[in-house]
Design a protein around this motif. Structure first.
Motif, PDB file in Angstrom:
ATOM      1  N   GLY A 196       5.775 -10.347   9.391  1.00 18.67           N
ATOM      2  CA  GLY A 196       4.979 -10.190  10.708  1.00 18.67           C
ATOM      3  C   GLY A 196       4.546  -8.925  10.956  1.00 18.67           C
ATOM      4  N   LEU A 197       5.172  -7.849  10.568  1.00 13.73           N
ATOM      5  CA  LEU A 197       4.870  -6.323  10.869  1.00 13.73           C
ATOM      6  C   LEU A 197       3.728  -5.897   9.887  1.00 13.73           C
ATOM      7  N   GLY A 198       3.880  -6.666   8.425  1.00  9.12           N
ATOM      8  CA  GLY A 198       3.045  -6.237   7.619  1.00  9.12           C
ATOM      9  C   GLY A 198       1.660  -6.656   7.939  1.00  9.12           C
ATOM     10  N   ALA A 199       1.504  -8.065   8.599  1.00 16.31           N
ATOM     11  CA  ALA A 199       0.107  -8.579   9.126  1.00 16.31           C
ATOM     12  C   ALA A 199      -0.255  -7.476  10.335  1.00 16.31           C
ATOM     13  N   TYR A 200       0.616  -7.306  11.091  1.00  9.88           N
ATOM     14  CA  TYR A 200       0.310  -6.365  12.198  1.00  9.88           C
ATOM     15  C   TYR A 200      -0.476  -4.881  11.848  1.00  9.88           C
ATOM     16  N   PHE A 201       0.501  -4.453  10.933  1.00  9.91           N
ATOM     17  CA  PHE A 201      -0.239  -3.146  10.350  1.00  9.91           C
ATOM     18  C   PHE A 201      -1.370  -3.303   9.722  1.00  9.91           C
ATOM     19  N   ALA A 202      -1.648  -4.291   8.980  1.00 15.29           N
ATOM     20  CA  ALA A 202      -2.912  -4.474   8.310  1.00 15.29           C
ATOM     21  C   ALA A 202      -3.939  -4.831   9.406  1.00 15.29           C
ATOM     22  N   TYR A 203      -3.738  -5.296  10.551  1.00 13.12           N
ATOM     23  CA  TYR A 203      -4.921  -5.403  11.659  1.00 13.12           C
ATOM     24  C   TYR A 203      -5.257  -4.150  12.326  1.00 13.12           C
ATOM     25  N   GLN A 204      -4.033  -3.395  12.623  1.00  8.47           N
ATOM     26  CA  GLN A 204      -4.062  -2.062  13.169  1.00  8.47           C
ATOM     27  C   GLN A 204      -4.979  -1.125  12.502  1.00  8.47           C
TER      28      GLN A 204
END
Length: 407
Positions: A196-204
């Protein structure tokens, strides 16, 4: 040697997986840029699961913590110390940011970018305070937008069960049991954090990364530098005050997961489970950590205090106003305290602080608000880091002053 290696991997496996997920996500963001928006729903699912579980967690942690207190006098003392710690650290962080913008002044032209504005509620100050602290129907307590009202209700439920004596013992057991169930649920959800955080970091990184090198580069550089300085220097100082070298070691060996969660989610509320888990490992008494951390998420924000100073100075530079007068600085510090209390604990939650500052200083809303909102978005990760981690270090300070805790 083999045993030590196994123990290390066992103890830090969750952190290593989290770091791995964040690193991979960041690389994807750098490589694919805006295309990584396709993975944002994965991060949203993780964040939504967290937010769904946060409401009952806050209710049970606060209510059960207060219900388990032995004496009502203890509660009063705990509250006074907690408020003193919250107010002191917020003011100190604001002063640090003021010093930073004096050392590295912001003087540049700003291009006004158009971004969608939130609907700003109108009404008297009294009406807005009433809406902030209470709701007019029970079901509205179940929304994270009513976080302060939920906290007040949880506090009252805990206090009422404490006052009910023997007849309330079954209800107190229910609160304690519910607290444990919610902790286990959140442990299950946090197992999805690397993805979940990996996907969010990718987006940010993919979406907001390019803006960091544009016209906002200098103010962001000043802000991030001041925040990093405050994070390492002042949090270390607070830890020493809380218990010397032992407390210093305990804090810095247990705040990795909360820090990564805060930066990844940009949400103080979403970081509550990680903070509670870290506080438990630190040895902070249950009734202290279960009160200070859930209350601190919406009420105590060192990072937001610093960002409000940055926005004010940036807007002053933009409109050619002087930020050096003592009255302007004192008013800015007052605004930071209010911002710390009224801003939500959700990502980019609410622009009450920006609207307040713009209104108080008489700046044109249609020009100033978009700039403040863009700055707020770009500083959100590290601001949340200070907001969330500040709750952990505050719980250590409260534990030290209220319970004489030694690490």
């Amino acid at each position: 040697m083999e045993v030590k290696k196994i123990n290390f991997l066992k103890s830090y496996s969750s952190i290593l997986l989290l770091l791995g997920g964040i690193t991979v996500g960041s690389i994807f963001g750098l490589v694919f840029k805006e295309k990584v928006e396709v993975v944002k729903p994965i991060g949203d699912i993780f964040l939504n699961l967290l937010f769904t579980a946060i409401i009952p967690l806050i209710f049970f942690t606060i209510a059960s913590s207060i219900a388990s207190l032995e004496r009502t006098e203890k509660l009063g003392k705990l509250f006074v110390i907690m408020i003193a710690v919250f107010l002191s650290t917020v003011l100190i962080s604001g002063i640090v940011m003021i010093i930073a913008v004096y050392i590295f002044p912001i003087h540049q032209n700003v291009i006004i970018s158009k971004v969608p504005l939130e609907n700003i509620q109108s009404g008297s100050i009294g009406d807005q305070i009433a809406q902030l602290l209470t709701v007019n129907d029970f079901f509205e307590l179940l929304s994270r937008k009513s976080m302060l009202a939920l906290i007040i209700f949880s506090f009252l439920i805990g206090f009422a069960s404490l006052q009910s004596g023997e007849k309330g013992s079954a209800f107190r057991s229910f609160l304690d049991s519910g607290n444990e169930v919610m902790k286990q649920l959140l442990n299950m959800i946090m197992k999805l954090a690397p993805i979940g955080l990996g996907a969010y970091f990718a987006y940010q990184v993919g979406v907001f990364g390019p803006q960091l090198f544009g016209i906002y580069a200098k103010p962001l550089g000043v802000y991030y530098g001041a925040c990093v300085f405050y994070f390492f220097v002042f949090f270390s100082l607070y830890a020493f005050v809380a218990g010397g070298k032992r407390a210093f070691k305990v804090f810095w060996t247990n705040n990795i997961t909360p820090s990564l969660t805060a930066v990844g989610t940009c949400s103080s509320i979403a970081t509550i489970p990680a903070n509670l888990d870290a506080a438990e490992k630190m040895g902070i008494p249950k009734h202290v950590r279960n009160l200070v951390i859930p209350l601190g998420a919406p009420l105590h924000k060192d990072g937001s205090s610093m960002s409000s100073i940055l926005k004010i100075t940036f807007l002053f530079a933009m409109f050619g106003k002087d930020f050096t007068s003592p009255s302007t600085i004192l008013l800015a510090l007052g605004i930071t305290v209010i911002v710390s209390i009224v801003e939500g604990g959700i990502p980019n939650g609410g622009y009450i602080g920006e609207v307040l500052a713009i209104t108080v200083y008489g700046l044109p809303m249609e020009q100033a608000l978009p700039v403040a909102m863009i700055l707020g978005t770009l500083v959100d990760p590290i601001a949340t880091l200070l907001n969330a981690n500040g709750d952990v270090i505050s719980s250590m300070l409260v534990s030290r002053f209220a319970e004489k805790t030694k690490w």
